[in-house]
Design a protein around this motif. Structure first.
Motif, PDB file in Angstrom:
ATOM      1  N   LEU A   7      28.399  25.482  41.051  1.00 14.20           N
ATOM      2  CA  LEU A   7      28.641  26.241  42.281  1.00 14.20           C
ATOM      3  C   LEU A   7      29.192  25.319  43.358  1.00 14.20           C
ATOM      4  O   LEU A   7      28.702  24.218  43.568  1.00 14.20           O
ATOM      5  CB  LEU A   7      27.341  26.871  42.786  1.00 14.20           C
ATOM      6  N   PHE A   8      30.246  25.775  44.028  1.00 11.30           N
ATOM      7  CA  PHE A   8      30.724  25.082  45.220  1.00 11.30           C
ATOM      8  C   PHE A   8      30.955  26.118  46.304  1.00 11.30           C
ATOM      9  O   PHE A   8      31.336  27.255  46.039  1.00 11.30           O
ATOM     10  CB  PHE A   8      31.995  24.259  44.950  1.00 11.30           C
ATOM     11  N   MET A   9      30.666  25.723  47.525  1.00 12.54           N
ATOM     12  CA  MET A   9      30.858  26.596  48.685  1.00 12.54           C
ATOM     13  C   MET A   9      31.595  25.767  49.731  1.00 12.54           C
ATOM     14  O   MET A   9      30.990  25.012  50.471  1.00 12.54           O
ATOM     15  CB  MET A   9      29.509  27.096  49.212  1.00 12.54           C
ATOM     16  N   GLU A  10      32.902  25.922  49.760  1.00 16.77           N
ATOM     17  CA  GLU A  10      33.734  25.158  50.680  1.00 16.77           C
ATOM     18  C   GLU A  10      34.227  26.047  51.806  1.00 16.77           C
ATOM     19  O   GLU A  10      33.946  27.248  51.831  1.00 16.77           O
ATOM     20  CB  GLU A  10      34.896  24.528  49.918  1.00 16.77           C
ATOM     21  N   ASN A  11      34.982  25.484  52.731  1.00 11.43           N
ATOM     22  CA  ASN A  11      35.442  26.259  53.885  1.00 11.43           C
ATOM     23  C   ASN A  11      36.465  27.330  53.524  1.00 11.43           C
ATOM     24  O   ASN A  11      36.592  28.317  54.222  1.00 11.43           O
ATOM     25  CB  ASN A  11      36.014  25.339  54.961  1.00 11.43           C
ATOM     26  N   GLU A  12      37.216  27.138  52.445  1.00 11.84           N
ATOM     27  CA  GLU A  12      38.228  28.118  52.059  1.00 11.84           C
ATOM     28  C   GLU A  12      37.709  29.141  51.055  1.00 11.84           C
ATOM     29  O   GLU A  12      38.155  30.284  51.060  1.00 11.84           O
ATOM     30  CB  GLU A  12      39.456  27.431  51.447  1.00 11.84           C
ATOM     31  N   ALA A  13      36.813  28.723  50.168  1.00  9.01           N
ATOM     32  CA  ALA A  13      36.369  29.614  49.096  1.00  9.01           C
ATOM     33  C   ALA A  13      35.053  29.125  48.508  1.00  9.01           C
ATOM     34  O   ALA A  13      34.633  27.989  48.743  1.00  9.01           O
ATOM     35  CB  ALA A  13      37.423  29.676  47.999  1.00  9.01           C
ATOM     36  N   LEU A  14      34.442  29.997  47.721  1.00  6.75           N
ATOM     37  CA  LEU A  14      33.305  29.590  46.900  1.00  6.75           C
ATOM     38  C   LEU A  14      33.641  29.939  45.462  1.00  6.75           C
ATOM     39  O   LEU A  14      34.440  30.838  45.196  1.00  6.75           O
ATOM     40  CB  LEU A  14      31.995  30.252  47.366  1.00  6.75           C
ATOM     41  N   GLY A  15      33.055  29.189  44.554  1.00  5.83           N
ATOM     42  CA  GLY A  15      33.335  29.431  43.140  1.00  5.83           C
ATOM     43  C   GLY A  15      32.223  28.903  42.266  1.00  5.83           C
ATOM     44  O   GLY A  15      31.380  28.113  42.698  1.00  5.83           O
ATOM     45  N   PHE A  16      32.226  29.336  41.027  1.00  5.24           N
ATOM     46  CA  PHE A  16      31.223  28.912  40.060  1.00  5.24           C
ATOM     47  C   PHE A  16      31.636  29.370  38.674  1.00  5.24           C
ATOM     48  O   PHE A  16      32.571  30.163  38.513  1.00  5.24           O
ATOM     49  CB  PHE A  16      29.839  29.473  40.410  1.00  5.24           C
ATOM     50  N   SER A  17      30.925  28.873  37.674  1.00  4.62           N
ATOM     51  CA  SER A  17      31.081  29.337  36.297  1.00  4.62           C
ATOM     52  C   SER A  17      29.846  30.146  35.940  1.00  4.62           C
ATOM     53  O   SER A  17      28.738  29.798  36.356  1.00  4.62           O
ATOM     54  CB  SER A  17      31.201  28.152  35.335  1.00  4.62           C
ATOM     55  N   ALA A  18      30.035  31.213  35.185  1.00  2.68           N
ATOM     56  CA  ALA A  18      28.912  32.054  34.751  1.00  2.68           C
ATOM     57  C   ALA A  18      29.321  32.822  33.500  1.00  2.68           C
ATOM     58  O   ALA A  18      30.493  32.839  33.124  1.00  2.68           O
ATOM     59  CB  ALA A  18      28.517  33.019  35.862  1.00  2.68           C
ATOM     60  N   ARG A  19      28.344  33.454  32.886  1.00  4.65           N
ATOM     61  CA  ARG A  19      28.607  34.297  31.725  1.00  4.65           C
ATOM     62  C   ARG A  19      28.447  35.753  32.121  1.00  4.65           C
ATOM     63  O   ARG A  19      27.491  36.132  32.785  1.00  4.65           O
ATOM     64  CB  ARG A  19      27.639  33.964  30.587  1.00  4.65           C
ATOM     65  N   PHE A  20      29.408  36.560  31.705  1.00  5.14           N
ATOM     66  CA  PHE A  20      29.380  37.997  31.947  1.00  5.14           C
ATOM     67  C   PHE A  20      29.542  38.677  30.597  1.00  5.14           C
ATOM     68  O   PHE A  20      30.575  38.516  29.953  1.00  5.14           O
ATOM     69  CB  PHE A  20      30.513  38.407  32.902  1.00  5.14           C
ATOM     70  N   GLY A  21      28.507  39.401  30.172  1.00 11.04           N
ATOM     71  CA  GLY A  21      28.539  40.029  28.857  1.00 11.04           C
ATOM     72  C   GLY A  21      28.696  38.988  27.759  1.00 11.04           C
ATOM     73  O   GLY A  21      29.342  39.236  26.752  1.00 11.04           O
ATOM     74  N   GLY A  22      28.127  37.798  27.967  1.00 11.53           N
ATOM     75  CA  GLY A  22      28.191  36.729  26.971  1.00 11.53           C
ATOM     76  C   GLY A  22      29.461  35.895  27.032  1.00 11.53           C
ATOM     77  O   GLY A  22      29.571  34.879  26.362  1.00 11.53           O
ATOM     78  N   GLN A  23      30.428  36.295  27.822  1.00  9.03           N
ATOM     79  CA  GLN A  23      31.709  35.589  27.922  1.00  9.03           C
ATOM     80  C   GLN A  23      31.721  34.664  29.150  1.00  9.03           C
ATOM     81  O   GLN A  23      31.457  35.116  30.261  1.00  9.03           O
ATOM     82  CB  GLN A  23      32.866  36.585  28.041  1.00  9.03           C
ATOM     83  N   PRO A  24      32.031  33.379  28.941  1.00 11.18           N
ATOM     84  CA  PRO A  24      32.099  32.467  30.089  1.00 11.18           C
ATOM     85  C   PRO A  24      33.311  32.802  30.968  1.00 11.18           C
ATOM     86  O   PRO A  24      34.354  33.222  30.472  1.00 11.18           O
ATOM     87  CB  PRO A  24      32.254  31.089  29.451  1.00 11.18           C
ATOM     88  N   MET A  25      33.124  32.634  32.275  1.00  8.02           N
ATOM     89  CA  MET A  25      34.201  32.920  33.217  1.00  8.02           C
ATOM     90  C   MET A  25      34.054  32.050  34.448  1.00  8.02           C
ATOM     91  O   MET A  25      32.949  31.748  34.868  1.00  8.02           O
ATOM     92  CB  MET A  25      34.172  34.388  33.629  1.00  8.02           C
ATOM     93  N   ARG A  26      35.175  31.678  35.011  1.00 10.64           N
ATOM     94  CA  ARG A  26      35.222  30.966  36.282  1.00 10.64           C
ATOM     95  C   ARG A  26      35.460  32.010  37.376  1.00 10.64           C
ATOM     96  O   ARG A  26      36.419  32.783  37.315  1.00 10.64           O
ATOM     97  CB  ARG A  26      36.351  29.935  36.262  1.00 10.64           C
ATOM     98  N   VAL A  27      34.585  32.046  38.379  1.00 11.42           N
ATOM     99  CA  VAL A  27      34.671  33.005  39.475  1.00 11.42           C
ATOM    100  C   VAL A  27      35.173  32.268  40.718  1.00 11.42           C
ATOM    101  O   VAL A  27      34.737  31.166  41.010  1.00 11.42           O
ATOM    102  CB  VAL A  27      33.292  33.649  39.750  1.00 11.42           C
ATOM    103  N   MET A  28      36.088  32.917  41.435  1.00 10.19           N
ATOM    104  CA  MET A  28      36.622  32.349  42.676  1.00 10.19           C
ATOM    105  C   MET A  28      36.616  33.433  43.740  1.00 10.19           C
ATOM    106  O   MET A  28      37.130  34.537  43.509  1.00 10.19           O
ATOM    107  CB  MET A  28      38.046  31.849  42.460  1.00 10.19           C
TER     108      MET A  28
END
Length: 161
Positions: free
Chosen positions: A64-85
């Motif tokens: 997880l990162f929370m910067e001034n422009e955006a936040l993002g992280f990696s997680a699994r959704f329905g068993g599938q890995p995904m990068r969220v921005m």
């Protein structure tokens, strides 16, 4: 003096503080994201009415990162890995799953840069205050003050352009 770089929104600072407070109090931080904003990368199959609710608890996300422009992280959704921005402009709210305590973000006013301030010429003006030294008795000054005091109202914040 204002810096010449672009001023940042207060949203990422408040979101980081609330996130830390929620985690420190063993609450589950959830965010609401406007999935229709440009730059949003979320699992589209879970978007409802243009929004998605995401669990940001340390056990649910990685990197997880929370910067001034955006936040993002990696997680699994329905068993599938995904990068969220999530660009900060798309962050609608952050709150605790357990009790709903948190913050909903509205539209922020655009902060003016130094040149715009010079052009519009905002400034301060002095206000004369009667210090009671005009020869009137203290009781007279207090009576005048009571008459001048407007009825108390709920405090509010106004944006002045």
């Amino acid at each position: 003096m204002m810096s010449t770089s672009r001023p940042y929104s207060s949203r990422p600072y408040l979101a980081r503080a609330l996130y830390q407070w929620l985690v420190d109090n063993d609450l589950t931080p959830y965010i609401v994201v406007d999935a229709e904003q440009p730059g949003v990368e979320v699992p589209r199959q879970f978007v409802q009415n243009g929004q998605i609710v995401l669990n940001l608890s340390p056990g649910a996300v990685r990197d997880l990162f929370m910067e001034n422009e955006a936040l993002g992280f990696s997680a699994r959704f329905g068993g599938q890995p995904m990068r969220v921005m999530v660009p900060n402009s798309a962050l609608v709210a952050i709150y605790a799953r357990e009790n709903g305590v948190g913050m909903v973000f509205g539209h922020e006013p655009v902060l003016a840069d130094e040149e715009a301030l010079k052009e519009s010429g905002p400034g301060l003006t002095s206000v004369e205050v009667d210090d009671g030294s005009s020869g009137a008795s203290r009781d007279d000054a207090d009576a005048k003050e009571e008459k001048k005091t407007p009825p108390k109202r709920k405090p509010s914040l106004r944006v002045i352009k």
